[in-house]
Structures are given as C-alpha cells and as structure tokens.
Write an enzyme that holds these catalytic residues in place. Structure first.
Site, short mmCIF file in Angstrom:
data_model
loop_
_atom_site.label_atom_id
_atom_site.label_comp_id
_atom_site.label_asym_id
_atom_site.label_seq_id
_atom_site.Cartn_x
_atom_site.Cartn_y
_atom_site.Cartn_z
N ASN A 1 -12.36 1.65 -2.61
CA ASN A 1 -12.00 0.29 -2.22
C ASN A 1 -11.05 0.39 -1.03
OD1 ASN A 1 -11.18 -2.35 -2.01
ND2 ASN A 1 -10.06 -2.39 -3.97
N GLY B 1 -1.63 1.01 -6.53
CA GLY B 1 -0.86 1.20 -5.29
C GLY B 1 0.60 1.56 -5.51
N GLU C 1 -5.70 -8.07 -6.72
CA GLU C 1 -5.06 -8.59 -5.49
C GLU C 1 -5.62 -9.96 -5.12
OE1 GLU C 1 -5.79 -5.08 -3.19
OE2 GLU C 1 -4.23 -4.03 -4.29
N HIS D 1 -10.79 -8.53 -8.33
CA HIS D 1 -9.72 -7.55 -8.12
C HIS D 1 -8.36 -8.24 -8.27
CE1 HIS D 1 -7.06 -4.66 -6.23
NE2 HIS D 1 -8.00 -3.76 -6.48
N GLU E 1 -8.16 -1.58 -14.49
CA GLU E 1 -7.14 -1.29 -13.49
C GLU E 1 -5.81 -1.93 -13.92
OE1 GLU E 1 -8.71 -0.26 -9.40
OE2 GLU E 1 -8.68 -2.43 -9.47
N SER F 1 -3.83 4.15 -8.70
CA SER F 1 -3.16 5.37 -8.24
C SER F 1 -3.92 6.65 -8.56
CB SER F 1 -1.73 5.44 -8.80
OG SER F 1 -0.93 4.40 -8.25
N LYS G 1 -9.99 -1.93 0.79
CA LYS G 1 -9.15 -3.14 0.93
C LYS G 1 -9.19 -3.62 2.39
CE LYS G 1 -6.68 -1.57 -3.07
NZ LYS G 1 -5.49 -1.55 -3.89
P1 PGA Z 1 -4.93 2.37 -5.62
O1 PGA Z 1 -5.82 1.05 -5.71
O2 PGA Z 1 -5.85 3.54 -5.84
O3 PGA Z 1 -4.35 2.36 -4.24
O4 PGA Z 1 -3.89 2.28 -6.69
C1 PGA Z 1 -6.84 0.91 -6.67
C2 PGA Z 1 -7.47 -0.44 -6.55
O5 PGA Z 1 -6.77 -1.42 -6.25
O6 PGA Z 1 -8.67 -0.59 -6.74
#
Ligand code: PGA
Length: 241
Positions: free
Chosen positions: A8, A172, A95, A93, A166, A203, A10
């Site tokens: 992903n 993140g 976010e 997601h 998640e 992460s 983003k």
């Molecule tokens: P990350 O993000 O690996 O940077 O923690 C995962 C995600 O949001 O899908």
C-alpha cells in the site's frame, strides 16, 4: 492458497518517474518468485502507467466509489478499475476512516459494488489503541465485519473477499502487534470469517514479516511504509517464502 503480499503505497511517491522506478525494481526482482502473489496498490493516477508482466504481480487500487457512474466529482468507479485490468481494491483503510470520515455503512456500499464488478476487495479492519486498552478489540472487529458485510451473502463474499487485520495503533508507528497477540485476534476472526484469506498489516518489515505467517498463521501481509523501499519490500517477500 498462495500467500498474498500487498504493498500500500498510500500517497507516495510524488512523481510518475519514481513510481515506475519502484514498480519496475519489484517486478524485476520477483521474476522467479512462485509461492507468493504480490499486489502493488499505487495512487490512482499511476495505475494506467504501470505495466504488468507475466509473473504473479498484480495491481490494486487504494479505494473506489460505490456507484458505477454519474455526477460524483472526484470519484473513481469500479468499472474504470476493471477496464484497466486492476484486480484488487483496498476498502475501508483506517486512514480513510479517520481523515475522510468513512463509515462502515459507506464501506458496505463499496463492498457490494466491488463484488458485483468482480474485483477483489481487501477489507481493512482494526481497533484503536483506546479500544484495545479498554478490552474492546473483539467487539470492535465483530461490529466492523457485521456492518461492512451487511446484506452480502456468504456465497457472494466467500471466494473474492480478503480481510486485512490492521490494528490502528500499529500502523506507521514502528510498533507492530506482537505475533502472539495477532494470532489470538486471527483465531477470533476465524470464528466469524471461515474461509477467506486473512492478512496482517501494521509496521510490517523484513525482520518481522515471517512471524506473522509462520507463528501467527496469517495468509498474507499488507505493507505500508516498508513497501516504498524496493529492497526492503523484496526482502519482506524473500523472508516470507
Ligand atoms: P505501515 O502501514 O506498514 O506503514 O504500518 C500499513 C497500512 O496502513 O496498510
């Protein structure tokens, strides 16, 4: 069932040239990888410019709208994705839930149209740190699943839907969920979702990737930050197989 490793990206990278570079490095390196299916989810604007080869590399979108066409300024239709031979789409997601107030009801509408279009949705679910501390993880996940899948028959979602667990506090942050803890959640999810492929995200890096597959029993990974570095992402793939 092949493991699925999803990148992903983003809202990255900031130029098409960089996106092509990153995509092509991964494409070249995974030429002989047979045991894993890899899905790259770049921003919409790059999708038509990234050319797939003959291996198990696929493209996915990071979101989609719940209508197929019409006056919806700024939105992307599932039919447009289908037309570009996009196979996967991330839905819900955290976010988007956080910054764009996406609700389970909106996610439900998106899932319905995506399944109808025969795209493969990757439904993201997860609890906040506050919910986890209050011991509400299972309650939150159950509610997210029930609301997101409302009025969608098991028959409909059994074959094409993927779930990504998640934990929001692990996204993140460099503070991944311990595989033992993630395994407990997976066992809980299995009681509700019997057959669909379930991925872990939050992460993930080349050091911990394998643990989520081998120790916790997930059938794939959703990788954010670490997927923006071609070498690190390739390491994740190699360490997982
Ligand atoms: P990350 O993000 O690996 O940077 O923690 C995962 C995600 O949001 O899908």
């Amino acid at each position: 069932m092949k493991l699925l490793i999803v990148a992903n990206w983003k809202m990255n990278p900031q130029s098409l040239a960089e996106a092509k570079r990153l995509f092509n490095s991964v494409k070249k390196e995974i030429k002989n990888v047979k045991k894993v299916k890899i899905v790259i989810c770049p921003p919409f604007v790059y999708l038509a410019n990234l050319k797939l080869g003959k291996n198990d590399l696929r493209l996915g979108a990071q979101d989609v709208f719940w209508e197929e066409k019409g006056a919806y300024t700024g939105q992307i239709s599932p039919l447009m994705l289908k037309d570009l031979a996009i196979e996967y789409v991330i839905i819900g997601h955290s976010e988007r839930r956080k910054y764009l107030s996406e609700t389970d009801e909106m996610i439900n509408k998106k899932l319905k149209v995506v399944l109808k279009t025969k795209l493969k949705p990757i439904l993201c679910i997860g609890e906040t740190e506050k919910e986890k501390k209050a011991g509400q993880t299972e309650k939150v996940l159950k509610s997210q699943l029930e609301k997101s899948l409302k009025n969608i028959s098991r028959d409909k979602f059994q074959s094409n839907l993927l779930i990504a667990y998640e934990p929001i506090w692990a996204i993140g942050t460099g503070n991944p969920c311990h595989p033992k803890e993630a395994k407990k959640v997976l066992l809980f999810l299995r009681k509700i979702i019997k057959k669909n492929q379930i991925l872990y995200g939050g992460s993930v890096n080349s050091e911990n990737a394998r643990d989520y597959i081998e120790k916790a029993g997930f059938q794939g990974l959703l990788v954010g930050g670490a997927s923006l570095n071609a070498q690190e992402f390739i390491k994740i793939i190699r360490n997982t197989i």
